[in-house]
Scaffold this motif. Sequence first.
Motif, mmCIF file in Angstrom:
data_model
loop_
_atom_site.group_PDB
_atom_site.id
_atom_site.type_symbol
_atom_site.label_atom_id
_atom_site.label_comp_id
_atom_site.label_asym_id
_atom_site.label_seq_id
_atom_site.Cartn_x
_atom_site.Cartn_y
_atom_site.Cartn_z
ATOM 1 N N CYS A 144 -5.426 -12.059 -20.685
ATOM 2 C CA CYS A 144 -6.065 -12.571 -19.473
ATOM 3 C C CYS A 144 -5.083 -12.814 -18.338
ATOM 4 N N LEU A 145 -3.784 -12.820 -18.634
ATOM 5 C CA LEU A 145 -2.722 -13.008 -17.654
ATOM 6 C C LEU A 145 -2.753 -14.430 -17.072
ATOM 7 N N PRO A 146 -1.614 -14.944 -16.627
ATOM 8 C CA PRO A 146 -0.296 -14.311 -16.587
ATOM 9 C C PRO A 146 0.309 -14.172 -17.975
ATOM 10 N N ALA A 147 1.136 -13.152 -18.167
ATOM 11 C CA ALA A 147 1.742 -12.871 -19.468
ATOM 12 C C ALA A 147 3.231 -13.180 -19.442
ATOM 13 N N HIS A 148 3.744 -13.572 -20.600
ATOM 14 C CA HIS A 148 5.181 -13.807 -20.770
ATOM 15 C C HIS A 148 5.733 -12.711 -21.674
ATOM 16 N N ARG A 149 6.257 -11.663 -21.066
ATOM 17 C CA ARG A 149 6.820 -10.575 -21.855
ATOM 18 C C ARG A 149 7.944 -11.108 -22.742
ATOM 19 N N VAL A 158 -1.165 -16.763 -23.457
ATOM 20 C CA VAL A 158 0.076 -17.530 -23.525
ATOM 21 C C VAL A 158 -0.022 -18.557 -24.654
ATOM 22 N N TRP A 159 1.096 -18.913 -25.217
ATOM 23 C CA TRP A 159 1.118 -19.854 -26.336
ATOM 24 C C TRP A 159 1.049 -21.307 -25.886
ATOM 25 N N ALA A 160 1.473 -21.597 -24.680
ATOM 26 C CA ALA A 160 1.414 -22.968 -24.149
ATOM 27 C C ALA A 160 0.777 -22.921 -22.774
ATOM 28 N N GLU A 203 5.743 -26.973 -25.696
ATOM 29 C CA GLU A 203 6.143 -25.576 -25.534
ATOM 30 C C GLU A 203 7.134 -25.111 -26.591
ATOM 31 N N GLN A 204 8.189 -25.862 -26.857
ATOM 32 C CA GLN A 204 9.202 -25.411 -27.795
ATOM 33 C C GLN A 204 8.647 -25.297 -29.214
ATOM 34 N N GLY A 205 7.854 -26.259 -29.626
ATOM 35 C CA GLY A 205 7.249 -26.196 -30.948
ATOM 36 C C GLY A 205 6.302 -25.021 -31.091
ATOM 37 N N ARG A 206 5.584 -24.726 -30.027
ATOM 38 C CA ARG A 206 4.655 -23.608 -30.058
ATOM 39 C C ARG A 206 5.396 -22.265 -30.100
ATOM 40 N N LEU A 207 6.507 -22.177 -29.413
ATOM 41 C CA LEU A 207 7.287 -20.944 -29.447
ATOM 42 C C LEU A 207 7.710 -20.609 -30.868
ATOM 43 N N ILE A 261 -19.909 -2.805 -28.211
ATOM 44 C CA ILE A 261 -18.942 -3.557 -29.012
ATOM 45 C C ILE A 261 -19.546 -4.044 -30.321
ATOM 46 N N ARG A 262 -20.841 -3.956 -30.440
ATOM 47 C CA ARG A 262 -21.519 -4.388 -31.665
ATOM 48 C C ARG A 262 -20.942 -3.667 -32.883
ATOM 49 N N GLY A 263 -20.626 -4.430 -33.930
ATOM 50 C CA GLY A 263 -20.101 -3.860 -35.158
ATOM 51 C C GLY A 263 -18.601 -3.587 -35.146
ATOM 52 N N ARG A 264 -17.941 -3.813 -34.023
ATOM 53 C CA ARG A 264 -16.502 -3.578 -33.933
ATOM 54 C C ARG A 264 -15.721 -4.794 -34.429
ATOM 55 N N LYS A 265 -14.408 -4.621 -34.540
ATOM 56 C CA LYS A 265 -13.539 -5.727 -34.950
ATOM 57 C C LYS A 265 -12.569 -6.054 -33.827
ATOM 58 N N VAL A 266 -12.529 -7.331 -33.464
ATOM 59 C CA VAL A 266 -11.600 -7.832 -32.449
ATOM 60 C C VAL A 266 -10.634 -8.794 -33.129
ATOM 61 N N ALA A 267 -9.358 -8.663 -32.831
ATOM 62 C CA ALA A 267 -8.349 -9.572 -33.363
ATOM 63 C C ALA A 267 -7.823 -10.443 -32.226
ATOM 64 N N TRP A 268 -7.968 -11.752 -32.391
ATOM 65 C CA TRP A 268 -7.390 -12.702 -31.444
ATOM 66 C C TRP A 268 -6.094 -13.208 -32.036
ATOM 67 N N MET A 269 -4.998 -13.075 -31.310
ATOM 68 C CA MET A 269 -3.701 -13.478 -31.818
ATOM 69 C C MET A 269 -3.143 -14.636 -31.005
#
Length: 301
Positions: free
Chosen positions: A256-261, A217-219, A227-231, A149-157
């Motif tokens: 990392c789960l659990p995910a909210h589709r 997850v966002w919240a 939660e509502q403000g974060r959404l 993974i050295r030298g790669r780019k990871v995007a955290w969203m």
Amino acid sequence: MSLRHFLTLADITAEELETLLRRAAELRALHRAGELHEPLRGRVLGMIFEKSSTRTRVSFEAGMAQLGGSAIFLSPRDTQLGRGEPIEDTARVLSGMVDAVMIRTFDHDNVERFAGASSVPVINGLTDDHHPCQLLADLQTWQAHRGEIRGRKVAWMGDGNNMCRSWMQAADMLDFQLTIGCPADYVPEDLADHANSRHETSPMAAVEGADLVVTDVWASMGMEDEEQGRLVAFRPYQVNEALMEAAAGEALFMHCLPAHRGEEVSAGVLDGPRSVVWEEAENRLHAQKALLEWLVTENRQ
């Protein structure tokens, strides 16, 4: 041999991290081949849960069983860190009965206080500040598909949360670039302390050319009031098909789960061909077995 804990990735060296990842891959192969490997026969892991979790409990409990040991689950009804008795007293009592302790809780200070009084290794199963066990599984999964993974780019969203902080530590240790795509109000406070991490408010700019896109997850648990403000705040940062098109052609997606589709990730991405989330989840088992094997056997030498 000095007592070792695993509270954040900073508790191990980059070389030790690489060794753990290699060992996790070996243990996965042994498990897939049906070979018994029981170096922790007779050993016991105490598991303290103040935050519930499917993956954390099952992976640690199954991991100890596969290593020949056993695990004791302590729910919030069974122990109350710092409320029923001082944290330090709980640590002294439990560490006289078990060979290691895993704690999943809210306040990171509680894990540090527990480790400070413990005579056996303490593992952070998750706190509000860090989630190092998940990073072991994530990095193992990356290496299985893409190697170094050295030298790669990871995007955290998304939120600059415990997962984001652990990714920042990993970027410094393994020398890759981490771009954090999130609103300015949610940037981790210690971002300036991590040379390989930067913030980007534009979602498309954050993922541009990324080899790996990660979200959560966002919240999180305990943030129900936000939660509502974060959404609203995080809606532009949803990892969907359009966002993944801005990443590198062979970019992977992790969660990392659990995910909210339909919230932090679209169903098409989560269940799509670039997603490795199910393998990532399974690797919690193998990465934590490597960690348990190392911590417990080293402490017994």
